[in-house]
Design a protein around this motif. Structure first.
Motif, PDB file in Angstrom:
ATOM      1  N   ILE A 179       0.901  20.421  14.666  1.00 50.98           N
ATOM      2  CA  ILE A 179       0.035  21.509  14.214  1.00 50.98           C
ATOM      3  C   ILE A 179       0.846  22.590  13.517  1.00 50.98           C
ATOM      4  O   ILE A 179       0.436  23.131  12.476  1.00 50.98           O
ATOM      5  CB  ILE A 179      -0.737  22.104  15.413  1.00 50.98           C
ATOM      6  N   LEU A 180       2.016  22.905  14.074  1.00 53.49           N
ATOM      7  CA  LEU A 180       2.875  23.934  13.479  1.00 53.49           C
ATOM      8  C   LEU A 180       3.294  23.548  12.059  1.00 53.49           C
ATOM      9  O   LEU A 180       3.184  24.352  11.122  1.00 53.49           O
ATOM     10  CB  LEU A 180       4.102  24.152  14.359  1.00 53.49           C
ATOM     11  N   PHE A 181       3.775  22.314  11.895  1.00 52.22           N
ATOM     12  CA  PHE A 181       4.196  21.871  10.566  1.00 52.22           C
ATOM     13  C   PHE A 181       3.018  21.794   9.605  1.00 52.22           C
ATOM     14  O   PHE A 181       3.167  22.083   8.413  1.00 52.22           O
ATOM     15  CB  PHE A 181       4.894  20.513  10.660  1.00 52.22           C
ATOM     16  N   PHE A 182       1.852  21.399  10.095  1.00 49.05           N
ATOM     17  CA  PHE A 182       0.665  21.342   9.232  1.00 49.05           C
ATOM     18  C   PHE A 182       0.293  22.732   8.734  1.00 49.05           C
ATOM     19  O   PHE A 182      -0.040  22.923   7.558  1.00 49.05           O
ATOM     20  CB  PHE A 182      -0.508  20.723   9.999  1.00 49.05           C
ATOM     21  N   ILE A 183       0.375  23.720   9.633  1.00 46.32           N
ATOM     22  CA  ILE A 183       0.055  25.094   9.243  1.00 46.32           C
ATOM     23  C   ILE A 183       1.070  25.623   8.238  1.00 46.32           C
ATOM     24  O   ILE A 183       0.712  26.225   7.222  1.00 46.32           O
ATOM     25  CB  ILE A 183       0.000  26.000  10.493  1.00 46.32           C
ATOM     26  N   VAL A 184       2.370  25.369   8.505  1.00 48.58           N
ATOM     27  CA  VAL A 184       3.426  25.899   7.636  1.00 48.58           C
ATOM     28  C   VAL A 184       3.437  25.211   6.275  1.00 48.58           C
ATOM     29  O   VAL A 184       3.620  25.866   5.237  1.00 48.58           O
ATOM     30  CB  VAL A 184       4.802  25.750   8.322  1.00 48.58           C
ATOM     31  N   ILE A 185       3.212  23.893   6.254  1.00 51.78           N
ATOM     32  CA  ILE A 185       3.351  23.131   5.016  1.00 51.78           C
ATOM     33  C   ILE A 185       2.056  23.056   4.230  1.00 51.78           C
ATOM     34  O   ILE A 185       2.083  22.983   2.994  1.00 51.78           O
ATOM     35  CB  ILE A 185       3.877  21.711   5.331  1.00 51.78           C
ATOM     36  N   GLN A 186       0.913  23.094   4.912  1.00 51.69           N
ATOM     37  CA  GLN A 186      -0.370  22.908   4.230  1.00 51.69           C
ATOM     38  C   GLN A 186      -1.220  24.178   4.185  1.00 51.69           C
ATOM     39  O   GLN A 186      -1.619  24.619   3.098  1.00 51.69           O
ATOM     40  CB  GLN A 186      -1.169  21.787   4.931  1.00 51.69           C
ATOM     41  N   ILE A 187      -1.513  24.743   5.348  1.00 54.75           N
ATOM     42  CA  ILE A 187      -2.492  25.832   5.415  1.00 54.75           C
ATOM     43  C   ILE A 187      -1.973  27.109   4.752  1.00 54.75           C
ATOM     44  O   ILE A 187      -2.641  27.698   3.890  1.00 54.75           O
ATOM     45  CB  ILE A 187      -2.879  26.121   6.882  1.00 54.75           C
ATOM     46  N   ILE A 188      -0.770  27.539   5.127  1.00 55.06           N
ATOM     47  CA  ILE A 188      -0.223  28.785   4.568  1.00 55.06           C
ATOM     48  C   ILE A 188      -0.040  28.689   3.043  1.00 55.06           C
ATOM     49  O   ILE A 188      -0.484  29.586   2.313  1.00 55.06           O
ATOM     50  CB  ILE A 188       1.097  29.162   5.275  1.00 55.06           C
ATOM     51  N   PRO A 189       0.578  27.613   2.504  1.00 54.05           N
ATOM     52  CA  PRO A 189       0.684  27.517   1.049  1.00 54.05           C
ATOM     53  C   PRO A 189      -0.670  27.477   0.345  1.00 54.05           C
ATOM     54  O   PRO A 189      -0.804  27.989  -0.774  1.00 54.05           O
ATOM     55  CB  PRO A 189       1.455  26.209   0.839  1.00 54.05           C
ATOM     56  N   PHE A 190      -1.671  26.872   0.989  1.00 50.51           N
ATOM     57  CA  PHE A 190      -3.002  26.811   0.376  1.00 50.51           C
ATOM     58  C   PHE A 190      -3.574  28.211   0.182  1.00 50.51           C
ATOM     59  O   PHE A 190      -4.051  28.561  -0.908  1.00 50.51           O
ATOM     60  CB  PHE A 190      -3.934  25.967   1.245  1.00 50.51           C
ATOM     61  N   PHE A 191      -3.517  29.037   1.221  1.00 49.78           N
ATOM     62  CA  PHE A 191      -4.050  30.393   1.107  1.00 49.78           C
ATOM     63  C   PHE A 191      -3.168  31.272   0.206  1.00 49.78           C
ATOM     64  O   PHE A 191      -3.673  32.171  -0.474  1.00 49.78           O
ATOM     65  CB  PHE A 191      -4.204  31.018   2.491  1.00 49.78           C
ATOM     66  N   MET A 192      -1.864  30.996   0.179  1.00 54.43           N
ATOM     67  CA  MET A 192      -1.001  31.708  -0.769  1.00 54.43           C
ATOM     68  C   MET A 192      -1.374  31.349  -2.206  1.00 54.43           C
ATOM     69  O   MET A 192      -1.369  32.206  -3.097  1.00 54.43           O
ATOM     70  CB  MET A 192       0.468  31.364  -0.503  1.00 54.43           C
ATOM     71  N   GLY A 193      -1.724  30.086  -2.430  1.00 56.37           N
ATOM     72  CA  GLY A 193      -2.158  29.663  -3.756  1.00 56.37           C
ATOM     73  C   GLY A 193      -3.441  30.352  -4.177  1.00 56.37           C
ATOM     74  O   GLY A 193      -3.596  30.727  -5.349  1.00 56.37           O
ATOM     75  N   ILE A 194      -4.362  30.531  -3.229  1.00 53.46           N
ATOM     76  CA  ILE A 194      -5.600  31.256  -3.537  1.00 53.46           C
ATOM     77  C   ILE A 194      -5.272  32.692  -3.941  1.00 53.46           C
ATOM     78  O   ILE A 194      -5.828  33.224  -4.914  1.00 53.46           O
ATOM     79  CB  ILE A 194      -6.553  31.232  -2.327  1.00 53.46           C
ATOM     80  N   TYR A 195      -4.365  33.322  -3.205  1.00 53.31           N
ATOM     81  CA  TYR A 195      -3.984  34.699  -3.532  1.00 53.31           C
ATOM     82  C   TYR A 195      -3.344  34.782  -4.914  1.00 53.31           C
ATOM     83  O   TYR A 195      -3.723  35.620  -5.744  1.00 53.31           O
ATOM     84  CB  TYR A 195      -3.029  35.239  -2.470  1.00 53.31           C
ATOM     85  N   TYR A 196      -2.386  33.880  -5.189  1.00 56.22           N
ATOM     86  CA  TYR A 196      -1.679  33.935  -6.472  1.00 56.22           C
ATOM     87  C   TYR A 196      -2.592  33.598  -7.644  1.00 56.22           C
ATOM     88  O   TYR A 196      -2.291  33.967  -8.785  1.00 56.22           O
ATOM     89  CB  TYR A 196      -0.476  32.991  -6.457  1.00 56.22           C
TER      90      TYR A 196
END
Length: 288
Positions: free
Chosen positions: A15-32
């Protein structure tokens, strides 16, 4: 608490790696996607919906790449599943060499996309030319990667060659779950091979079609490495996939904000296509 900790010890890292590698970059992409960040500078300028307006009003190449990717998806999904299902029907029978053939057909799937693309680029450019000179067959004498139409089908051929073995394995697993007593009873009642296939076998393995269609649709939409190594989007950007367009926008043109906006739109379209496909095939499963 002890049980919770034991579960967390096994599930927590995933779960930790999924959040760090998938979820966080996804929301960062939305912001950018709402900024004009160039991907290098530490300063980001908020531009709101400007990137999305630019895509819809002043970016014909992006929609050309979307059209190419959509056409490629339909062709690749159809051909890959037809070949994979046909192989599965053949290799599910009592052939002495079926295990060897299953392995041989599956091997292309484990070869990296870039390596596979460069191998087939050599085949199309050098191999086909040599065969064409020896045989004078027009099929081999064409500039396969130098013409927009043949380059399109060249990418489809390589994609289907790589993916069909993987689809074959899924279909074989489903076929092995079909109760043979049903087939024997149908044969006694006079059913021919076509009736067995269309009325019994296919309805019983519809869940496998759901999985295979979902996988091939998502893989075809996201094609990048094969496209990059075979044609690089050429000739004249006629075979440029959406993934290559986004990559070039973000990392070649240093328009990371615009590239992020394109990737978000791409995500939405792929999500819609795959959701509709799963809903449609699931409905067919229930009806069957």
């Amino acid at each position: 608490m002890k049980k919770f900790l034991s579960y967390a010890a096994f599930v927590g890292p995933a779960i930790l790696f999924f959040i760090v590698i998938q979820i966080i970059p996804f929301f960062m992409g939305i912001y950018y996607s709402f900024t004009s960040w160039n991907g290098i500078s530490s300063a980001t300028e908020w531009v709101g919906l400007e990137n999305y307006k630019r895509i819809f009003t002043n970016d014909e190449r992006f929609f050309d790449s979307f059209l190419f990717t959509t056409k490629f998806m339909f062709a690749a999904v159809a051909i890959s599943n037809i070949i994979g299902f046909s192989f599965a029907l053949i290799l599910n029978s009592a052939l002495k060499t079926r295990n060897i053939l299953r392995t041989a057909f599956f091997i292309p799937n484990v070869i990296g996309g870039l390596l596979l693309g460069f191998i087939w680029q050599f085949i199309f450019v050098r191999g086909f030319a040599a065969v064409g000179e020896l045989t004078n067959i027009s099929f081999f004498q064409q500039a396969w990667l130098g013409d927009a139409q043949t380059a399109f089908w060249g990418i489809v051929i390589v994609f289907a060659w790589q993916i069909s073995g993987y689809m074959m394995v899924i279909y074989i697993a489903a076929l092995q779950g079909v109760d043979t007593s049903l087939l024997e009873a149908a044969k006694i009642d006079g059913a021919n091979a076509y009736t067995l296939l269309t009325k019994i076998i296919i309805p019983l393995i519809l869940p496998a079609f759901t999985i295979c269609f979902f996988l091939t649709i998502s893989m075809a939409f996201k094609i990048f490495d094969l496209n990059l190594s075979l044609t690089g989007g050429g000739p004249f950007n006629s075979t440029q996939s959406v993934a290559i367009n986004i990559y070039q926008e973000a990392f070649t043109n240093n328009n990371y904000g615009l590239g992020s906006a394109k990737s978000i739109l791409f995500f939405v379209v792929v999500a819609i296509f795959t959701t509709v496909q799963v809903m449609f095939t699931k409905k067919k499963e229930v009806e069957a």
